[in-house]
Design a protein around this motif. Structure first.
Motif, mmCIF file in Angstrom:
data_model
loop_
_atom_site.group_PDB
_atom_site.id
_atom_site.type_symbol
_atom_site.label_atom_id
_atom_site.label_comp_id
_atom_site.label_asym_id
_atom_site.label_seq_id
_atom_site.Cartn_x
_atom_site.Cartn_y
_atom_site.Cartn_z
ATOM 1 N N TYR A 126 -6.378 3.073 -5.160
ATOM 2 C CA TYR A 126 -6.282 3.764 -6.445
ATOM 3 C C TYR A 126 -5.519 2.976 -7.506
ATOM 4 C CZ TYR A 126 -8.123 7.819 -3.965
ATOM 5 O OH TYR A 126 -8.916 8.671 -3.230
ATOM 6 N N GLY A 127 -5.560 1.665 -7.443
ATOM 7 C CA GLY A 127 -5.010 0.869 -8.523
ATOM 8 C C GLY A 127 -3.623 0.320 -8.302
ATOM 9 N N PRO A 128 -2.994 -0.176 -9.382
ATOM 10 C CA PRO A 128 -1.711 -0.878 -9.276
ATOM 11 C C PRO A 128 -0.602 -0.088 -8.601
ATOM 12 C CG PRO A 128 -2.675 -1.223 -11.447
ATOM 13 C CD PRO A 128 -3.532 -0.189 -10.758
ATOM 14 N N GLU A 129 -0.510 1.218 -8.872
ATOM 15 C CA GLU A 129 0.575 1.977 -8.243
ATOM 16 C C GLU A 129 0.359 2.126 -6.742
ATOM 17 O OE1 GLU A 129 2.296 5.431 -9.920
ATOM 18 O OE2 GLU A 129 1.983 4.796 -11.980
ATOM 19 N N SER A 130 -0.891 2.199 -6.323
ATOM 20 C CA SER A 130 -1.167 2.246 -4.890
ATOM 21 C C SER A 130 -0.724 0.948 -4.231
ATOM 22 C CB SER A 130 -2.655 2.469 -4.642
ATOM 23 O OG SER A 130 -3.034 3.777 -4.993
ATOM 24 N N ASP A 131 -0.989 -0.175 -4.915
ATOM 25 C CA ASP A 131 -0.574 -1.466 -4.372
ATOM 26 C C ASP A 131 0.953 -1.557 -4.302
ATOM 27 O OD1 ASP A 131 -1.275 -4.466 -3.790
ATOM 28 O OD2 ASP A 131 0.293 -4.500 -5.320
ATOM 29 N N ARG A 132 1.626 -1.113 -5.362
ATOM 30 C CA ARG A 132 3.092 -1.173 -5.358
ATOM 31 C C ARG A 132 3.665 -0.277 -4.276
ATOM 32 N NH1 ARG A 132 3.957 0.261 -10.165
ATOM 33 N NH2 ARG A 132 4.005 -1.809 -11.109
ATOM 34 N N ALA A 133 3.079 0.892 -4.092
ATOM 35 C CA ALA A 133 3.554 1.792 -3.035
ATOM 36 C C ALA A 133 3.373 1.154 -1.658
ATOM 37 C CB ALA A 133 2.796 3.115 -3.100
ATOM 38 N N ALA A 134 2.240 0.482 -1.457
ATOM 39 C CA ALA A 134 1.991 -0.171 -0.171
ATOM 40 C C ALA A 134 3.008 -1.268 0.085
ATOM 41 C CB ALA A 134 0.570 -0.746 -0.157
ATOM 42 N N GLY A 161 -1.676 7.409 -11.366
ATOM 43 C CA GLY A 161 -1.070 7.122 -12.648
ATOM 44 C C GLY A 161 0.076 8.037 -13.013
ATOM 45 N N SER A 162 0.607 8.764 -12.048
ATOM 46 C CA SER A 162 1.695 9.711 -12.323
ATOM 47 C C SER A 162 3.021 9.014 -12.602
ATOM 48 C CB SER A 162 1.871 10.658 -11.137
ATOM 49 O OG SER A 162 2.354 9.939 -9.999
ATOM 50 N N GLY A 163 3.132 7.749 -12.216
ATOM 51 C CA GLY A 163 4.400 7.048 -12.369
ATOM 52 C C GLY A 163 5.298 7.171 -11.169
ATOM 53 N N LYS A 164 4.871 7.918 -10.159
ATOM 54 C CA LYS A 164 5.700 8.081 -8.964
ATOM 55 C C LYS A 164 5.991 6.750 -8.312
ATOM 56 C CE LYS A 164 5.903 10.517 -4.518
ATOM 57 N NZ LYS A 164 5.251 11.538 -3.648
ATOM 58 N N TYR A 165 5.047 5.816 -8.404
ATOM 59 C CA TYR A 165 5.224 4.517 -7.761
ATOM 60 C C TYR A 165 5.420 3.405 -8.793
ATOM 61 C CZ TYR A 165 3.714 7.191 -3.760
ATOM 62 O OH TYR A 165 3.636 8.146 -2.778
ATOM 63 N N SER A 166 6.079 3.760 -9.897
ATOM 64 C CA SER A 166 6.515 2.749 -10.858
ATOM 65 C C SER A 166 7.631 1.936 -10.213
ATOM 66 C CB SER A 166 7.030 3.421 -12.133
ATOM 67 O OG SER A 166 8.194 4.188 -11.823
ATOM 68 N N GLU A 167 8.102 0.907 -10.892
ATOM 69 C CA GLU A 167 9.180 0.083 -10.336
ATOM 70 C C GLU A 167 10.408 0.941 -10.055
ATOM 71 O OE1 GLU A 167 9.951 -3.333 -12.721
ATOM 72 O OE2 GLU A 167 7.893 -4.070 -12.629
ATOM 73 N N ASP A 168 10.753 1.816 -10.979
ATOM 74 C CA ASP A 168 11.906 2.697 -10.757
ATOM 75 C C ASP A 168 11.587 3.740 -9.696
ATOM 76 O OD1 ASP A 168 13.420 1.376 -12.647
ATOM 77 O OD2 ASP A 168 12.897 2.757 -14.280
ATOM 78 N N GLY A 169 10.342 4.206 -9.681
ATOM 79 C CA GLY A 169 9.964 5.246 -8.737
ATOM 80 C C GLY A 169 10.069 4.808 -7.289
ATOM 81 N N VAL A 170 9.612 3.586 -6.988
ATOM 82 C CA VAL A 170 9.683 3.141 -5.594
ATOM 83 C C VAL A 170 11.128 2.880 -5.175
ATOM 84 C CG1 VAL A 170 7.337 2.247 -5.501
ATOM 85 C CG2 VAL A 170 9.192 0.735 -6.230
ATOM 86 N N LEU A 171 11.967 2.497 -6.117
ATOM 87 C CA LEU A 171 13.387 2.329 -5.789
ATOM 88 C C LEU A 171 14.025 3.675 -5.441
ATOM 89 C CD1 LEU A 171 14.565 -0.305 -8.427
ATOM 90 C CD2 LEU A 171 14.518 -0.597 -5.943
ATOM 91 N N GLU A 172 13.643 4.714 -6.179
ATOM 92 C CA GLU A 172 14.156 6.050 -5.873
ATOM 93 C C GLU A 172 13.688 6.515 -4.497
ATOM 94 O OE1 GLU A 172 12.992 8.639 -9.028
ATOM 95 O OE2 GLU A 172 14.179 7.585 -10.562
#
Length: 246
Positions: A126-134, A161-172
């Motif tokens: 599902y795009g960039p945030e899915s990759d960052r979450a992985a 695209g919710s922002g949950k897995y943004s750079e700050d989101g994955v740190l949280e």
């Protein structure tokens, strides 16, 4: 940062979804991945039982099981008689439903009993945030808390695209999962090793024709979608040699 290499991984996965070149056989699916239908996984008589066909020992599908010592993305004994490979995307609502419902029951009933080993595969579609979450999940695993990250990430559904897995989101999420060294986490997340691991998992899914998430292989037998826990129980019980002795 979302690199061209990471984009290529997701493009390959999306192509697999569009082409639909499935090589898996004997699929258990309700068609939409929801697993809500009462007939999900039903045998030919509509009994609700899976009709598992024998898979020859020489079939290459068995080679997908890694049984790697100290694999941070695996749960259960290395020599467990049943191994379930799980392909999932952290932005997938059905994956979250499985993680919150079926997964804990399987861990309690089968993993803790030494019957089942679960090997997770990142399958970001599902795009960039899915990759960052992985990549973040992999990074959490380097500090021994992958499954805590898995639980934290799937505690609530994340819309694309919710922002949950943004750079700050994955740190949280990493902090919630108990990652001890957040600086190391941030470095690991952006490392070449993280990208290679995600790419390896994604390519594996593409190669065998996974079309949707979640998707599972239980000793080589495919189960697609967030199915009822009884579907998994039925498969595991049939594939557990010790069950025949009870």
């Amino acid at each position: 940062m979302f690199s061209r290499k990471n984009q290529s991984v997701i493009v390959m996965v999306i192509v697999a979804l569009v082409v639909g070149a499935m090589v898996l056989t004997g699929l258990t699916s309700t068609g939409g991945g929801s697993g809500d239908a009462d007939d999900a996984g039903a045998g030919p008589e509509g009994s609700g039982e899976l009709a598992l066909r024998p898979i020859p020992a020489e079939d290459p599908i068995h080679e997908l099981v890694r049984r790697e010592a100290d694999d941070p993305l695996a749960l259960g004994e290395e020599d467990a008689p049943v191994v379930m490979i799980e392909y999932a995307d952290f932005q997938c609502a059905f994956c979250g439903g499985h993680a919150r419902g079926t997964h804990p029951e399987l861990v309690e009933e089968y993993v803790e009993a030494g019957v089942l080993r679960i090997e997770f595969r990142n399958f970001p579609i599902y795009g960039p945030e899915s990759d960052r979450a992985a990549r973040a999940a992999w990074a959490a695993g380097q500090q021994g808390v992958f499954w805590e990250f898995y639980a934290a990430a799937f505690a609530e559904d994340a819309h694309q695209g919710s922002g949950k897995y943004s750079e700050d989101g994955v740190l949280e999420l990493a902090e919630a999962a108990g990652v001890a060294d957040l600086e190391r986490f941030a470095e690991d997340l952006e490392s070449a090793e993280a990208g290679e691991s995600v790419e390896r998992d994604a390519n594996e899914g593409v190669d065998i024709g996974v079309e949707t998430a979640p998707a599972f292989l239980i000793n080589g037998h495919p189960v697609v979608g967030s199915q009822r826990v009884d579907v998994f129980r039925d498969a595991i019980d049939q594939l557990n040699p010790a069950a025949d002795q009870n």
